[in-house]
Design a protein around this motif. Structure first.
Motif, PDB file in Angstrom:
ATOM      1  N   ILE A 201      39.566  34.487  41.446  1.00  0.00           N
ATOM      2  CA  ILE A 201      38.765  34.703  42.657  1.00  0.00           C
ATOM      3  C   ILE A 201      37.322  35.003  42.266  1.00  0.00           C
ATOM      4  O   ILE A 201      37.069  35.800  41.361  1.00  0.00           O
ATOM      5  N   GLY A 202      36.393  34.336  42.927  1.00  0.00           N
ATOM      6  CA  GLY A 202      34.980  34.608  42.678  1.00  0.00           C
ATOM      7  C   GLY A 202      34.254  34.865  43.982  1.00  0.00           C
ATOM      8  O   GLY A 202      34.744  34.533  45.063  1.00  0.00           O
ATOM      9  N   MET A 203      33.089  35.461  43.866  1.00  0.00           N
ATOM     10  CA  MET A 203      32.273  35.709  45.061  1.00  0.00           C
ATOM     11  C   MET A 203      30.812  35.536  44.690  1.00  0.00           C
ATOM     12  O   MET A 203      30.378  35.993  43.627  1.00  0.00           O
ATOM     13  N   LEU A 204      30.068  34.829  45.540  1.00  0.00           N
ATOM     14  CA  LEU A 204      28.663  34.557  45.256  1.00  0.00           C
ATOM     15  C   LEU A 204      27.816  34.828  46.481  1.00  0.00           C
ATOM     16  O   LEU A 204      28.216  34.486  47.598  1.00  0.00           O
ATOM     17  N   LEU A 205      26.646  35.396  46.261  1.00  0.00           N
ATOM     18  CA  LEU A 205      25.646  35.405  47.320  1.00  0.00           C
ATOM     19  C   LEU A 205      25.055  34.008  47.353  1.00  0.00           C
ATOM     20  O   LEU A 205      24.767  33.421  46.293  1.00  0.00           O
ATOM     21  N   PHE A 206      24.897  33.455  48.542  1.00  0.00           N
ATOM     22  CA  PHE A 206      24.478  32.060  48.642  1.00  0.00           C
ATOM     23  C   PHE A 206      23.356  31.923  49.667  1.00  0.00           C
ATOM     24  O   PHE A 206      23.420  32.483  50.761  1.00  0.00           O
ATOM     25  N   SER A 207      22.339  31.185  49.278  1.00  0.00           N
ATOM     26  CA  SER A 207      21.281  30.838  50.228  1.00  0.00           C
ATOM     27  C   SER A 207      20.883  29.394  50.007  1.00  0.00           C
ATOM     28  O   SER A 207      20.416  29.042  48.923  1.00  0.00           O
ATOM     29  N   ALA A 208      21.078  28.574  51.026  1.00  0.00           N
ATOM     30  CA  ALA A 208      20.737  27.157  50.889  1.00  0.00           C
ATOM     31  C   ALA A 208      19.224  26.971  50.704  1.00  0.00           C
ATOM     32  O   ALA A 208      18.805  26.295  49.761  1.00  0.00           O
ATOM     33  N   PRO A 209      18.374  27.581  51.551  1.00  0.00           N
ATOM     34  CA  PRO A 209      16.938  27.340  51.357  1.00  0.00           C
ATOM     35  C   PRO A 209      16.417  27.848  50.016  1.00  0.00           C
ATOM     36  O   PRO A 209      15.510  27.264  49.445  1.00  0.00           O
ATOM     37  N   LYS A 210      17.005  28.920  49.497  1.00  0.00           N
ATOM     38  CA  LYS A 210      16.511  29.479  48.222  1.00  0.00           C
ATOM     39  C   LYS A 210      17.283  28.932  47.021  1.00  0.00           C
ATOM     40  O   LYS A 210      17.012  29.306  45.879  1.00  0.00           O
ATOM     41  N   HIS A 211      18.276  28.094  47.271  1.00  0.00           N
ATOM     42  CA  HIS A 211      19.139  27.563  46.206  1.00  0.00           C
ATOM     43  C   HIS A 211      19.855  28.673  45.441  1.00  0.00           C
ATOM     44  O   HIS A 211      20.266  28.482  44.314  1.00  0.00           O
ATOM     45  N   GLN A 212      19.990  29.816  46.054  1.00  0.00           N
ATOM     46  CA  GLN A 212      20.683  30.924  45.395  1.00  0.00           C
ATOM     47  C   GLN A 212      22.184  30.645  45.401  1.00  0.00           C
ATOM     48  O   GLN A 212      22.755  30.313  46.444  1.00  0.00           O
ATOM     49  N   GLY A 213      22.804  30.745  44.250  1.00  0.00           N
ATOM     50  CA  GLY A 213      24.245  30.531  44.155  1.00  0.00           C
ATOM     51  C   GLY A 213      24.646  29.067  44.027  1.00  0.00           C
ATOM     52  O   GLY A 213      25.818  28.758  43.797  1.00  0.00           O
ATOM     53  N   LEU A 214      23.674  28.167  44.149  1.00  0.00           N
ATOM     54  CA  LEU A 214      24.007  26.742  44.174  1.00  0.00           C
ATOM     55  C   LEU A 214      24.547  26.250  42.821  1.00  0.00           C
ATOM     56  O   LEU A 214      25.548  25.540  42.766  1.00  0.00           O
ATOM     57  N   ASN A 215      23.871  26.646  41.730  1.00  0.00           N
ATOM     58  CA  ASN A 215      24.347  26.223  40.404  1.00  0.00           C
ATOM     59  C   ASN A 215      25.744  26.775  40.133  1.00  0.00           C
ATOM     60  O   ASN A 215      26.614  26.071  39.609  1.00  0.00           O
ATOM     61  N   ASP A 216      25.948  28.032  40.497  1.00  0.00           N
ATOM     62  CA  ASP A 216      27.265  28.647  40.271  1.00  0.00           C
ATOM     63  C   ASP A 216      28.342  27.970  41.111  1.00  0.00           C
ATOM     64  O   ASP A 216      29.475  27.788  40.672  1.00  0.00           O
ATOM     65  N   LEU A 217      27.974  27.608  42.351  1.00  0.00           N
ATOM     66  CA  LEU A 217      28.937  26.893  43.209  1.00  0.00           C
ATOM     67  C   LEU A 217      29.317  25.564  42.560  1.00  0.00           C
ATOM     68  O   LEU A 217      30.509  25.231  42.451  1.00  0.00           O
ATOM     69  N   ALA A 218      28.298  24.804  42.109  1.00  0.00           N
ATOM     70  CA  ALA A 218      28.574  23.496  41.494  1.00  0.00           C
ATOM     71  C   ALA A 218      29.438  23.659  40.253  1.00  0.00           C
ATOM     72  O   ALA A 218      30.423  22.927  40.057  1.00  0.00           O
ATOM     73  N   GLU A 219      29.097  24.642  39.419  1.00  0.00           N
ATOM     74  CA  GLU A 219      29.878  24.849  38.188  1.00  0.00           C
ATOM     75  C   GLU A 219      31.317  25.246  38.503  1.00  0.00           C
ATOM     76  O   GLU A 219      32.254  24.805  37.835  1.00  0.00           O
ATOM     77  N   THR A 220      31.485  26.075  39.524  1.00  0.00           N
ATOM     78  CA  THR A 220      32.843  26.538  39.862  1.00  0.00           C
ATOM     79  C   THR A 220      33.716  25.377  40.326  1.00  0.00           C
ATOM     80  O   THR A 220      34.824  25.189  39.813  1.00  0.00           O
ATOM     81  N   VAL A 221      33.211  24.585  41.272  1.00  0.00           N
ATOM     82  CA  VAL A 221      34.077  23.515  41.789  1.00  0.00           C
ATOM     83  C   VAL A 221      34.263  22.415  40.727  1.00  0.00           C
ATOM     84  O   VAL A 221      35.322  21.807  40.642  1.00  0.00           O
ATOM     85  N   TYR A 222      33.231  22.200  39.902  1.00  0.00           N
ATOM     86  CA  TYR A 222      33.381  21.237  38.805  1.00  0.00           C
ATOM     87  C   TYR A 222      34.507  21.714  37.868  1.00  0.00           C
ATOM     88  O   TYR A 222      35.349  20.921  37.439  1.00  0.00           O
ATOM     89  N   GLY A 223      34.499  23.006  37.596  1.00  0.00           N
ATOM     90  CA  GLY A 223      35.534  23.586  36.721  1.00  0.00           C
ATOM     91  C   GLY A 223      36.928  23.447  37.326  1.00  0.00           C
ATOM     92  O   GLY A 223      37.895  23.171  36.619  1.00  0.00           O
ATOM     93  N   TRP A 224      37.035  23.609  38.634  1.00  0.00           N
ATOM     94  CA  TRP A 224      38.341  23.444  39.295  1.00  0.00           C
ATOM     95  C   TRP A 224      38.849  22.014  39.125  1.00  0.00           C
ATOM     96  O   TRP A 224      40.038  21.781  38.941  1.00  0.00           O
ATOM     97  N   ALA A 225      37.907  21.064  39.235  1.00  0.00           N
ATOM     98  CA  ALA A 225      38.304  19.652  39.165  1.00  0.00           C
ATOM     99  C   ALA A 225      38.511  19.190  37.727  1.00  0.00           C
ATOM    100  O   ALA A 225      39.168  18.176  37.490  1.00  0.00           O
ATOM    101  N   HIS A 226      37.914  19.912  36.775  1.00  0.00           N
ATOM    102  CA  HIS A 226      38.007  19.513  35.363  1.00  0.00           C
ATOM    103  C   HIS A 226      38.435  20.717  34.538  1.00  0.00           C
ATOM    104  O   HIS A 226      37.644  21.229  33.736  1.00  0.00           O
ATOM    105  N   PRO A 227      39.670  21.187  34.735  1.00  0.00           N
ATOM    106  CA  PRO A 227      40.070  22.415  34.039  1.00  0.00           C
ATOM    107  C   PRO A 227      40.001  22.276  32.524  1.00  0.00           C
ATOM    108  O   PRO A 227      39.892  23.271  31.809  1.00  0.00           O
ATOM    109  N   GLU A 228      40.017  21.042  32.032  1.00  0.00           N
ATOM    110  CA  GLU A 228      39.985  20.829  30.580  1.00  0.00           C
ATOM    111  C   GLU A 228      38.567  20.967  30.022  1.00  0.00           C
ATOM    112  O   GLU A 228      38.386  21.134  28.824  1.00  0.00           O
ATOM    113  N   ALA A 229      37.546  20.900  30.901  1.00  0.00           N
ATOM    114  CA  ALA A 229      36.148  20.867  30.434  1.00  0.00           C
ATOM    115  C   ALA A 229      35.686  22.253  29.990  1.00  0.00           C
ATOM    116  O   ALA A 229      36.101  23.254  30.500  1.00  0.00           O
TER     117      ALA A 229
END
Ligand SMILES: Nc1nc2c(ncn2[C@@H]2O[C@H](COP(=O)(O)OP(=O)(O)OP(=O)(O)O)[C@@H](O)[C@H]2O)c(=O)[nH]1
Length: 229
Positions: A201-229
């Motif tokens: 379980i993870g939790m992120l503060l996210f702001s679309a206009p400030k791009h806050q949390g965006l890199n972490d969101l991308a890395e998290t879902v990428y990791g879910w889809a590529h557990p071997e990576a």
């Protein structure tokens, strides 16, 4: 449970760049009003869920860097469809992103609410290839009773680690630093009953206009889809 309030820093790492490039390749695949209309198969799927107006379409569009990949519904509460997007190489997709109907419009009739509950409960409990859930919660409101209900639907699969969970505390730009820290604290307390040893379980503060949390969101879902990576 991991929680992050990192603001975007200078140059993204290779991992972040790979994850972002992958997310930018998202494209619409299909829309379904019933579970049996969704494609079957083993591709890992991650679902975006949240109260309507929590910022779900905005977050999906920010992740995919497209202005209108996910559409905000014009008639509140009427869109009861699951929209599915494909990710990865066009000739060899490697994941699906599912945009689930927003919930919580006060004006929606009882029958539509019950139907929503059934679609969500079935999807979260049955969808075999579901790898992770991104739950969007307005950082100023915290978990509402409907968010809790949704978490109850998926809790048996989260506590065993079968389905991963990421909570995005959205619109963080509307909070000051102290309020952001408080929102993270309240959010973490609210998930205490799901935080077993097996749970991811993870939790992120996210702001679309400030791009806050965006890199972490991308890395998290990428990791879910590529557990071997
Ligand atoms: N300040 C700020 N506003 C945001 C952010 N994310 C979304 N919003 C605004 O919040 C409103 C709702 O955002 P949407 O992305 O349409 O919300 P949704 O959850 O998809 O809503 P439905 O389509 O009703 O399910 C819009 O006016 C957005 O511009 C954010 O990070 N910061």
């Amino acid at each position: 449970m991991t929680a992050s309030n990192r603001l975007p820093t200078g140059t993204p790492s290779d991992t972040t760049r790979t994850a972002l490039a992958w997310a930018h390749g998202a494209r619409f695949l299909t829309t379904a009003s019933q579970l049996d209309q969704l494609p079957q198969g083993d591709l890992p799927e991650f679902a975006f869920v949240g109260r309507s107006n929590a910022g779900k379409s905005t977050a999906i569009n920010a992740l995919a860097q497209r202005r209108q990949l996910a559409f905000a519904s014009k008639t509140p509460g009427r869109t009861q469809h699951i929209n599915l997007f494909e990710l990865g190489p066009k000739d060899a997709p490697d994941a699906y992103l599912a945009d689930l109907p927003g919930y919580g419009y006060a004006t929606v009739e009882r029958t539509a609410k019950l139907r929503w509950q059934q679609v969500m409960a079935d999807y979260l409990a049955i969808r075999r290839n579901l790898a992770g859930v991104v739950l969007l919660v307005d950082s100023r409101l915290g978990f509402t009773p409907l968010d809790r209900q949704l978490l109850d639907f998926v809790a048996p699969r989260v506590t065993t680690g079968e389905v991963k969970l990421l909570v995005l505390l959205t619109k963080a730009d509307k909070l000051n630093k102290k309020e952001q820290a408080a929102a993270l604290g309240v959010g973490q307390d609210g998930l205490a009953d799901l935080a077993t040893e097996a749970a991811d379980i993870g939790m992120l503060l996210f702001s679309a206009p400030k791009h806050q949390g965006l890199n972490d969101l991308a890395e998290t879902v990428y990791g879910w889809a590529h557990p071997e990576a």
